[in-house]
Design an enzyme around this catalytic site. Structure first.
Site, PDB file in Angstrom:
ATOM      1  N   LEU A  54      58.248  41.900  39.030  1.00 24.60           N
ATOM      2  CA  LEU A  54      56.834  41.875  38.810  1.00 24.60           C
ATOM      3  C   LEU A  54      56.409  40.546  38.844  1.00 24.60           C
ATOM      4  O   LEU A  54      57.159  39.465  38.220  1.00 24.60           O
ATOM      5  CB  LEU A  54      56.541  42.550  37.429  1.00 24.60           C
ATOM      6  CG  LEU A  54      55.005  42.444  36.932  1.00 24.60           C
ATOM      7  CD1 LEU A  54      54.944  43.385  36.066  1.00 24.60           C
ATOM      8  CD2 LEU A  54      55.077  41.106  35.892  1.00 24.60           C
ATOM      9  N   ASN A  55      55.331  40.077  39.514  1.00 22.23           N
ATOM     10  CA  ASN A  55      54.661  38.783  39.008  1.00 22.23           C
ATOM     11  C   ASN A  55      53.074  38.914  38.861  1.00 22.23           C
ATOM     12  O   ASN A  55      52.842  39.784  38.010  1.00 22.23           O
ATOM     13  CB  ASN A  55      55.002  37.625  40.036  1.00 22.23           C
ATOM     14  CG  ASN A  55      54.718  37.876  41.321  1.00 22.23           C
ATOM     15  OD1 ASN A  55      55.131  38.804  42.293  1.00 22.23           O
ATOM     16  ND2 ASN A  55      53.951  36.901  41.946  1.00 22.23           N
ATOM     17  N   ASP A  56      52.330  38.306  39.424  1.00 20.04           N
ATOM     18  CA  ASP A  56      50.822  38.517  39.020  1.00 20.04           C
ATOM     19  C   ASP A  56      50.042  39.670  38.620  1.00 20.04           C
ATOM     20  O   ASP A  56      50.505  40.667  39.466  1.00 20.04           O
ATOM     21  CB  ASP A  56      49.873  37.485  40.001  1.00 20.04           C
ATOM     22  CG  ASP A  56      50.617  36.406  40.779  1.00 20.04           C
ATOM     23  OD1 ASP A  56      51.534  36.011  40.400  1.00 20.04           O
ATOM     24  OD2 ASP A  56      49.954  36.070  41.643  1.00 20.04           O
ATOM     25  N   GLN A  80      51.578  42.424  41.225  1.00 23.25           N
ATOM     26  CA  GLN A  80      52.717  42.009  42.332  1.00 23.25           C
ATOM     27  C   GLN A  80      54.075  42.712  41.946  1.00 23.25           C
ATOM     28  O   GLN A  80      54.631  42.527  40.955  1.00 23.25           O
ATOM     29  CB  GLN A  80      52.627  40.497  42.579  1.00 23.25           C
ATOM     30  CG  GLN A  80      51.540  39.908  43.020  1.00 23.25           C
ATOM     31  CD  GLN A  80      51.445  40.195  44.478  1.00 23.25           C
ATOM     32  OE1 GLN A  80      51.887  39.508  45.214  1.00 23.25           O
ATOM     33  NE2 GLN A  80      50.317  41.041  44.885  1.00 23.25           N
ATOM     34  N   TYR A  92      49.521  40.252  49.084  1.00 24.88           N
ATOM     35  CA  TYR A  92      49.601  39.570  47.928  1.00 24.88           C
ATOM     36  C   TYR A  92      48.362  39.536  46.809  1.00 24.88           C
ATOM     37  O   TYR A  92      47.752  40.457  46.932  1.00 24.88           O
ATOM     38  CB  TYR A  92      49.582  37.826  48.848  1.00 24.88           C
ATOM     39  CG  TYR A  92      50.744  37.530  48.828  1.00 24.88           C
ATOM     40  CD1 TYR A  92      52.270  38.039  49.014  1.00 24.88           C
ATOM     41  CD2 TYR A  92      51.303  35.869  49.129  1.00 24.88           C
ATOM     42  CE1 TYR A  92      53.339  37.410  49.142  1.00 24.88           C
ATOM     43  CE2 TYR A  92      52.332  35.375  49.557  1.00 24.88           C
ATOM     44  CZ  TYR A  92      53.490  36.047  49.438  1.00 24.88           C
ATOM     45  OH  TYR A  92      54.663  35.482  49.638  1.00 24.88           O
ATOM     46  N   SER A  93      48.330  38.671  46.209  1.00 20.38           N
ATOM     47  CA  SER A  93      47.453  38.762  45.299  1.00 20.38           C
ATOM     48  C   SER A  93      45.722  39.007  45.272  1.00 20.38           C
ATOM     49  O   SER A  93      45.385  38.420  46.556  1.00 20.38           O
ATOM     50  CB  SER A  93      47.351  37.561  44.077  1.00 20.38           C
ATOM     51  OG  SER A  93      48.709  37.834  43.407  1.00 20.38           O
ATOM     52  N   ARG A 104      44.553  31.404  49.450  1.00 16.13           N
ATOM     53  CA  ARG A 104      44.859  32.826  49.106  1.00 16.13           C
ATOM     54  C   ARG A 104      44.141  33.452  47.635  1.00 16.13           C
ATOM     55  O   ARG A 104      43.683  32.240  47.144  1.00 16.13           O
ATOM     56  CB  ARG A 104      46.337  32.996  49.002  1.00 16.13           C
ATOM     57  CG  ARG A 104      47.236  31.960  48.102  1.00 16.13           C
ATOM     58  CD  ARG A 104      48.778  32.589  48.158  1.00 16.13           C
ATOM     59  NE  ARG A 104      49.390  31.229  47.635  1.00 16.13           N
ATOM     60  CZ  ARG A 104      49.984  30.515  48.118  1.00 16.13           C
ATOM     61  NH1 ARG A 104      49.906  30.009  49.393  1.00 16.13           N
ATOM     62  NH2 ARG A 104      50.790  29.506  47.649  1.00 16.13           N
ATOM     63  N   ASP A 105      44.543  34.590  47.247  1.00 14.85           N
ATOM     64  CA  ASP A 105      44.256  34.944  45.980  1.00 14.85           C
ATOM     65  C   ASP A 105      42.718  35.187  45.593  1.00 14.85           C
ATOM     66  O   ASP A 105      42.297  34.610  44.791  1.00 14.85           O
ATOM     67  CB  ASP A 105      44.874  34.262  44.928  1.00 14.85           C
ATOM     68  CG  ASP A 105      46.314  34.073  45.123  1.00 14.85           C
ATOM     69  OD1 ASP A 105      46.842  34.556  45.755  1.00 14.85           O
ATOM     70  OD2 ASP A 105      46.821  33.016  44.495  1.00 14.85           O
ATOM     71  N   GLU A 121      46.551  27.707  42.870  1.00 19.04           N
ATOM     72  CA  GLU A 121      46.746  29.107  43.068  1.00 19.04           C
ATOM     73  C   GLU A 121      45.967  29.885  42.129  1.00 19.04           C
ATOM     74  O   GLU A 121      45.509  29.311  41.071  1.00 19.04           O
ATOM     75  CB  GLU A 121      48.308  29.538  42.866  1.00 19.04           C
ATOM     76  CG  GLU A 121      49.047  28.896  43.943  1.00 19.04           C
ATOM     77  CD  GLU A 121      50.508  29.570  44.169  1.00 19.04           C
ATOM     78  OE1 GLU A 121      51.201  29.827  42.822  1.00 19.04           O
ATOM     79  OE2 GLU A 121      50.998  30.215  45.000  1.00 19.04           O
TER      80      GLU A 121
HETATM   81  C1  FRU Z   1      51.191  33.099  42.307  1.00 16.57           C
HETATM   82  C2  FRU Z   1      51.392  33.528  43.907  1.00 16.57           C
HETATM   83  C3  FRU Z   1      50.109  33.753  44.449  1.00 16.57           C
HETATM   84  C4  FRU Z   1      50.560  34.775  45.498  1.00 16.57           C
HETATM   85  C5  FRU Z   1      51.485  35.634  44.774  1.00 16.57           C
HETATM   86  C6  FRU Z   1      52.527  36.136  45.607  1.00 16.57           C
HETATM   87  O1  FRU Z   1      52.314  33.602  41.557  1.00 16.57           O
HETATM   88  O2  FRU Z   1      52.148  32.789  44.548  1.00 16.57           O
HETATM   89  O3  FRU Z   1      49.335  32.638  45.067  1.00 16.57           O
HETATM   90  O4  FRU Z   1      49.181  35.455  46.197  1.00 16.57           O
HETATM   91  O5  FRU Z   1      51.967  35.097  43.882  1.00 16.57           O
HETATM   92  O6  FRU Z   1      53.399  36.962  45.125  1.00 16.57           O
END
Ligand code: FRU
Length: 465
Positions: A31-33, A49, A92-93, A161-162, A215
């Site tokens: 898991l991330n964001d 994520q 992505y995010s 992005r994001d 980011e």
């Molecule tokens: C931040 C990031 C975002 C991107 C996502 C990809 O942690 O790098 O910029 O959209 O994670 O998983």
């Protein structure tokens, strides 16, 4: 994920003694964001994520939890996964905006060309803004590609992005984090009157270069002041400041959307811990400005090998309600977490010891001179106005993080098996970290003059859809 098919993997993950009790984790894998935070029909939706079959990164989809009260959750099937050429290498995010009972989601469709001649900064990469619309948070009809790299300003690299979308009066704005061709971090804004047609609005950057990429940008208003929250990459450590590889903080910003003008104040770190990154805010079902972050960070030298061995990695932070004091953001753990409390022990002794794994400690500090805490081999200290978190063996490579304080008055500490979140002086400073104690129950020892309140904490209930 088809849970029946992966029973063995799920039982391996669930048998890990380092699983957390009151944090959202990937059911399996990575898991991330946090993504797409929104509320519809009284339910808060939290996407993230997610790569269910790899604990160390992989092709990104959006996993999904929901909650009405922040204590009882439902785990739902994956909401978004790569399915068109514009998001083939990762969903992505991104964020969500609820308008007329419909949720509009905006995310980055990541595309990476497989060819060694590309550097993936100036070429070889697409980062598209894609929209999906849903009435319930679970289903959508189609993906609409709104912006492509060719739509971004001429001076942008391929890293844009994001998208975070927000509304002011009757106008919609989208902020994106970006890296210019000259390797400067910045944010760019788009504007729309109908959520369909987006026009470039303007760029926000610091006067002096502040890193090469920002980011997860988020432009929010707290009690009538604007803040640009973001994660700059490429900042050099300065003494005890900017100690992590990538930063997590905000610029207080005076911004005039009509005139397209702004003044960016100095960047302030939001959290001093080892494992914190990629925040997102939203207005929750109770109208609060709530921030959730990834309790992890990319490219760090320290590890989480204990959980990787058990096929999972990372978690989301405790959600925090944001307030402000002047130009500073304060973070308070959501009061709903009080509903996890059981077995209260209140003490005014200056030395207390107990054994625990999942608990909350609240300290009023009358004499900071005699303050110190040990939780397993993790130490908290306060010397010459410097508050420090020091990790040894259990830190898997994490060493020391510190912050300067005018005074130390109050601490609220949450420990959850293999994580610690420390809120100092009602959220003026926060430290968020993982650690891996050798025994499940840790020896906790507190030296403090004042009062100390200790609660054992219950776990979240998570239903699986
Ligand atoms: C931040 C990031 C975002 C991107 C996502 C990809 O942690 O790098 O910029 O959209 O994670 O998983």
């Amino acid at each position: 994920m088809l849970r029946e098919k992966y029973v063995d993997l799920i039982s391996k993950v669930n048998n890990d003694t380092y699983r957390l009790n009151f944090h959202l984790m990937p059911p399996t894998g990575w898991l991330n964001d946090p993504n797409g935070l929104c509320v519809i029909k009284g339910v808060n939706h939290i996407y993230f994520q997610y790569t269910p079959f790899s604990a160390t990164w992989g092709l990104k989809s959006w996993g999904h939890y929901s909650t009405e009260n922040w204590i009882d959750y439902s785990e739902h099937p994956i909401f978004l996964r790569p399915s068109i050429s514009e998001d083939r290498d990762g969903v992505y995010s991104g964020s969500a905006l609820v308008e007329n009972n419909k949720i509009h989601y905006y995310y980055t469709g990541n595309v990476k060309y497989i060819n060694k001649k590309y550097d993936y900064i100036l070429n070889g990469r697409e980062q598209n803004v894609i929209e999906v619309i849903s009435e319930d948070g679970f289903n959508y009809e189609k993906k609409n590609v709104l912006l492509k790299n060719s739509d971004y300003p001429e001076n942008m690299s391929t890293h844009v992005r994001d998208p975070k979308v927000f509304k002011i009066d009757n106008e919609y704005f989208m902020i994106l984090g970006a890296r210019t061709k000259e390797d400067r971090g910045c944010a760019i804004l788009y504007k729309s009157l109908d959520l369909e047609k987006w026009e470039y609005f303007f760029e926000i950057h610091s006067e002096k270069k502040f890193g090469y990429m920002w980011e997860c940008c988020d432009l929010i208003n707290i009690e009538d002041k604007w803040f640009l929250i973001c994660c700059p990459q490429g900042i050099e450590q300065e003494g005890i400041n900017f100690a992590n590889i990538y930063q997590f903080g905000y610029f207080p910003i005076d911004i005039n959307f009509k005139e397209k003008t702004y003044i960016l104040r100095e960047f302030i770190e939001l959290d001093r811990g080892f494992d914190i990154y990629a925040p997102q805010t939203f207005i929750d079902s109770k109208g609060r400005n709530v921030l959730i972050a990834w309790m992890g960070i990319p490219d760090a030298t320290y590890t989480n090998s204990k959980t990787i061995e058990n096929a999972w990695q990372h978690a989301l932070s405790i959600p925090r309600a944001l307030k402000r004091k002047g130009n500073k953001i304060l973070q308070e753990p959501l009061v709903e977490f009080e509903n996890l409390r059981k077995n209260k022990i209140l003490s005014t002794d200056s030395h207390i010891k107990f054994l625990a794994s999942t608990f909350e400690l609240i300290l009023n500090i009358e004499n900071p001179q005699i303050f110190s805490i040990k939780i397993g081999d993790v130490a908290l200290s306060y010397v010459n106005n410097i508050f420090s978190l020091v990790m040894k063996e259990s830190g898997e490579g994490r060493d020391k993080r510190s912050v300067y304080l005018d005074e130390l008055k109050k601490l609220q500490i949450f420990v959850d098996t293999s994580s610690i979140e420390i809120f100092i002086n009602e959220g003026e400073e926060v430290f968020t970290s993982r650690f891996y104690p050798s025994k499940q129950k840790m020896n906790v020892e507190v030296f403090n003059q004042g009062s100390c309140c200790y609660y054992e904490l219950d776990r979240f209930k998570i239903d699986i859809e």
